[in-house]
Enzyme design. Structure first.
Site, PDB file in Angstrom:
ATOM      1  N   ASP A   1      47.380   4.979  63.821  1.00  0.00           N
ATOM      2  CA  ASP A   1      46.627   3.758  63.573  1.00  0.00           C
ATOM      3  C   ASP A   1      45.318   3.842  64.372  1.00  0.00           C
ATOM      4  OD1 ASP A   1      45.795   1.322  62.642  1.00  0.00           O
ATOM      5  OD2 ASP A   1      47.657   0.265  63.088  1.00  0.00           O
ATOM      6  N   TYR A   2      44.472   2.894  64.120  1.00  0.00           N
ATOM      7  CA  TYR A   2      43.085   2.895  64.600  1.00  0.00           C
ATOM      8  C   TYR A   2      43.013   2.957  66.137  1.00  0.00           C
ATOM      9  CZ  TYR A   2      38.195   1.383  64.185  1.00  0.00           C
ATOM     10  OH  TYR A   2      36.833   1.283  64.213  1.00  0.00           O
TER      11      TYR A   2
END
Ligand code: BGC
Length: 841
Positions: free
Chosen positions: A353-354
């Site tokens: 994820d980011y």
């Protein structure tokens, strides 16, 4: 809208810790059924090594989850490319950046931009403050994928650099958060789950993939399949709610829609199942918070939707932000290597994820970027989204032997397999006429989806003896009040692709069209804003209500109050909407309350005072038309709640499939404070335990009766279970009759309870559902097939098992279904009632 991300900073000046290298050998997925082996090389044992050690006992021969990715033709091309790649080029495939959008219009106005062109995108390294230039990286073959870079012109600009300038001409993969539609928007996923209609979800997902591929996107960060039992968690809106069976059905449906049967077909996109794993169990419903649970709960409740998506062939998986039992999901070999790859045979790639790799430092399991990188990549995170760690740290880690080349090679193979399978090598650029606005031909489908997503929570009879809804089509004076009545943009909810606001039909617009056709009058007053405190608009709203025959109140949350970083500690109507509701109710006019929200809200007061309440979530492009169609009875509501609606926020987490307690409050009126011994039960002293509106609940304009709930066998020997775990063991059936006056659709639901097992089991669990449409007076027998998959549970060894136990099956229209039938699984070898576990791996 697709969001622009702000990057986080963290301090990473601490010395490099000595390493623990985990090598996940690549043999497993290069040849179809080869066994995987994972070995841990410990130069020195970091405190976290124990967690990693537990994760390496993986040596199962499992079939690859996606046959296309395992094709020998793809494999040969992967190996050919890999042989030619430098270390920097390999690492480049594992790196992902976005572009900021601000400068891209300059860059992409005509001819493809060049790496040297001024204004090229700059991304700030969250740790060091360095800047990177994605254009230069693409041209140098040091960028593998981009996120949320959309539009044919923009994607083609970057793609030209990668394909024409880079040494090996490897195309980029463009990924985006297309969650519930690209330009033509359908209901938020939680609303869509209320349809209990996986076929519809597949159609919609395919539709959005077809739209987005024309803008160069070949990879969706969707579906989000995190189970959510806590309405405070804002991301509940992105998933299918609290139930693993429904969640798994929806997960499969999305994958089939996105990927079709061939990733390379035009209109197919690779899916990214997220967020692996158990992100939805964030403590206290607070975003990004930690999760902690037993392995049994993990496997039985949280993992089934991810597994269903992987089994359906999901090409990629996104590792989550949260830690699970102390190990961050983005550096968690137990999740990423043991379960995902080892047990499920996942052969796509994992993207973090980011900035999740960078966040390992915040989690406190890495003191610096190098350690965070090593832990993530060796645990099984193949692609680093936005941390700017893999490109800065991996070269040195590989050169010094702290991360082996095999680990990097295997991650690169996984990425290349997906790229080759999607056909981006052959078709690197956006093709076909670009879809830049809602597609007229898609409106009917998204309208149908919205209609199916609405859940009628209450529809009391008025003095006439008839329920308030549907509204009479005959001319009448309608007052339309509330902050969501005429806010087209808010109809999109969280994560709404890239719609144009002018394409969206607001409720006011649709009702205006309708009264023009049917006669009558519509008067509108906003009354208040979504989160306002001023009551300046109240008098006009009250006046408008007084002058009407019926009042439609459009209230609820804004889209931004749910979704990522949208956790709420209060679940009531925001701002002063409750006061407005009460003021309008005081006029004594019949009121229909439409609730727009990305989660269950507390509607206790409304349930006691407002005759008709309908949850409409965030319906998308055709919001107004869909709501009007249901309000006026062109369509009967058929949605059922995918999450329980609490009476008070203090009940959260609240879910129907809870475990029993030793002091169940059976036969007690929980609406009254306890007296005497009634106190010492599992209960609250101030409100009932139950949900105000439970999972699976939803009314129709018709009525349905259930009878003849039966099972095809009352006794099944345990030995039969052993013979074939895939074969159905029995059927549960019921006859459903439409006893009302109009054609309507019912979601028939089958729940099961297992009593007497070695581990206590939920008080009931959904094990089947079917949408049926019946004419007035029509009956139909509905069948649910129950087998090992539905009847087994995870035992103390964390293995799926069945024991000689008693089962009850209920069939009905909600999780409160009351008609049941029972059967036994008998111990075939002895009459003893002590359970014999049959462990089937
Ligand atoms: C979210 C993901 C999303 C990613 C890319 C993250 O902040 O958690 O769901 O896919 O950003 O935009």
């Amino acid at each position: 809208m697709l969001r622009m991300k702000r990057l986080m900073r963290c301090d990473a000046t601490a010395p490099v810790m000595r390493h623990t290298a985990v090598l996940w050998t690549n043999a497993c997925f290069r040849s179809i059924l080869a066994a995987a082996a994972l070995c841990l090389a410990t130069a020195s044992l970091a405190p976290y090594a124990a967690a990693q050690t537990a994760a390496i006992a993986v040596n199962q021969a499992v079939s690859p989850s996606n046959a296309q990715l395992a094709s020998p033709a793809i494999e040969a091309r992967v190996e050919q490319l890999l042989r030619q790649m430098t270390l920097e080029e390999k690492i480049g495939q594992l790196v992902q950046y976005n572009d900021t959008g601000d400068v891209s219009s300059i860059q992409t106005s005509s001819a493809p931009a060049t790496a040297e062109k001024p204004g090229a995108m700059a991304v700030q390294n969250p740790t060091t403050g360095n800047r990177v230039n994605a254009m230069q990286l693409a041209a140098a073959g040091q960028l593998g994928s981009m996120l949320n870079t959309i539009g044919a012109e923009r994607t083609n600009t970057y793609q030209h650099l990668a394909v024409e300038k880079s040494r090996l001409h490897i195309p980029l993969l463009f990924g985006a958060d297309v969650i519930h539609g690209f330009r033509t928007i359908y209901p938020v996923p939680l609303g869509l789950a209320a349809s209990f209609d996986p076929k519809l979800v597949t159609e919609l997902s395919h539709m959005s993939a077809e739209e987005a591929t024309t803008a160069g996107i070949r990879w969706f960060y969707s579906p989000m399949v995190d189970i959510s039992r806590d309405a405070r968690w804002g991301r509940s809106v992105e998933g299918a709610g609290e139930d693993p069976y429904l969640g798994a059905a929806m997960a499969r449906a999305y994958i089939h829609g996105y990927q079709g049967d061939d990733l390379s077909k035009p209109g197919s996109v690779a899916a990214s199942v997220k967020h692996f794993a158990a992100y939805g169990a964030a403590e206290a419903g607070r975003e990004y918070n930690t999760t902690d649970m037993s392995e049994i709960t993990l496997r039985q409740i949280y993992l089934p939707p991810y597994q269903a998506a992987v089994e359906a062939g999901a090409a990629t998986v996104m590792s989550a932000f949260n830690s699970l039992n102390g190990v961050p999901a983005s550096a968690n070999p137990f999740l990423l290597s043991k379960i995902l790859r080892g047990e499920w045979g996942f052969n796509g790639f994992v993207v973090s994820d980011y900035t999740a790799v960078m966040e390992l430092i915040h989690h406190g399991i890495a003191l610096d970027a190098a350690t965070a990188t090593r832990k993530a990549v060796t645990a099984g995170v193949d692609v680093d989204m936005m941390s700017h760690f893999y490109d800065t740290q991996l070269p040195e880690l590989v050169r010094t032997g702290q991360v082996s080349m095999e680990v990097v090679d295997e991650a690169v193979r996984r990425v290349l397999r997906v790229k080759l399978a999607t056909g981006v090598f052959e078709h690197p650029y956006a093709e076909g006429a670009e879809v830049t606005a809602a597609v007229a031909g898609h409106r009917l489908l998204v309208r149908k989806a919205a209609e199916e997503s609405f859940v009628l929570l209450q529809n009391n009879k008025l003095g006439s003896g008839e329920p308030l809804l549907p509204l009479s089509p005959a001319s009448q004076r309608i007052a339309l009040i509330g902050p969501l009545a005429d806010d087209a943009a808010e109809m999109m909810g969280a994560w709404s692709g890239a719609p144009n606001v002018r394409d969206i039909i607001s409720l006011k617009q649709a009702l205006t069209e309708r009264v023009r056709q049917t006669g009558g009058a519509l008067r509108y007053a906003q009354g208040t804003g979504i989160a306002d405190s001023s009551q300046a608009g109240f008098p006009e709203a009250i006046q408008t209500a007084r002058a009407a025959d019926v009042v439609i109140l459009a209230m609820g949350e804004s889209g931004r109050m749910s979704g990522e970083a949208g956790s709420r500690a209060n679940l009531d109507l925001p701002g002063n909407q409750q006061q407005l509701l009460e003021a309008v109710a005081a006029t004594g006019k019949p009121i229909v309350l439409l609730v727009f929200s990305g989660r269950p809200l507390v509607l206790d007061w409304a349930a006691q005072h407002i005759p008709a309440i309908m949850e409409v979530w965030f319906p998308g492009t055709e919001a107004g038309h869909a709501i009007a169609n249901v309000l006026f009875g062109d369509v009967s509501p058929s949605g059922k709640l995918p999450m329980s609606f609490p009476r008070a926020v203090g009940q959260e987490p609240l879910y129907y499939n809870q475990f029993p307690t030793g002091r169940p409050p059976v036969g007690i009126d929980l609406s009254k404070p306890p007296t005497g011994e009634e106190r010492f039960l599992s209960r609250y002293i101030d409100i009932p335990n139950s949900a105000l509106f439970p999972f699976g609940y939803g009314l129709s304009y018709s009525n349905f009766s259930y009878r003849d709930v039966k099972v095809s066998k009352t006794s099944i020997p345990l030995s039969q279970v052993l013979v074939n775990r895939k074969a159905p063991l029995l059927e549960a059936t019921a006859t459903v009759t439409n006893t009302g006056k109009r054609m309507a659709t019912e979601v028939v639901q089958c729940y099961v309870r297992n009593l007497g097992a070695s581990i206590e089991q939920p008080v009931r669990s959904l094990k089947g559902f079917e949408r049926i449409t019946l004419a007035p007076g029509e009956s139909r027998q509905v069948h649910f097939s129950l087998g090992f998959k539905e009847l087994s549970f995870f035992n103390l060894d964390n293995s799926p098992s069945m024991e000689a136990t008693h089962y009850t099956a209920w069939i009905g229209g909600s999780s409160l279904a009351s008609q049941d039938a029972s059967f036994e699984v008998t111990n075939s070898t002895s009459a003893a009632d002590s359970p014999l576990a049959v462990i089937l791996q």
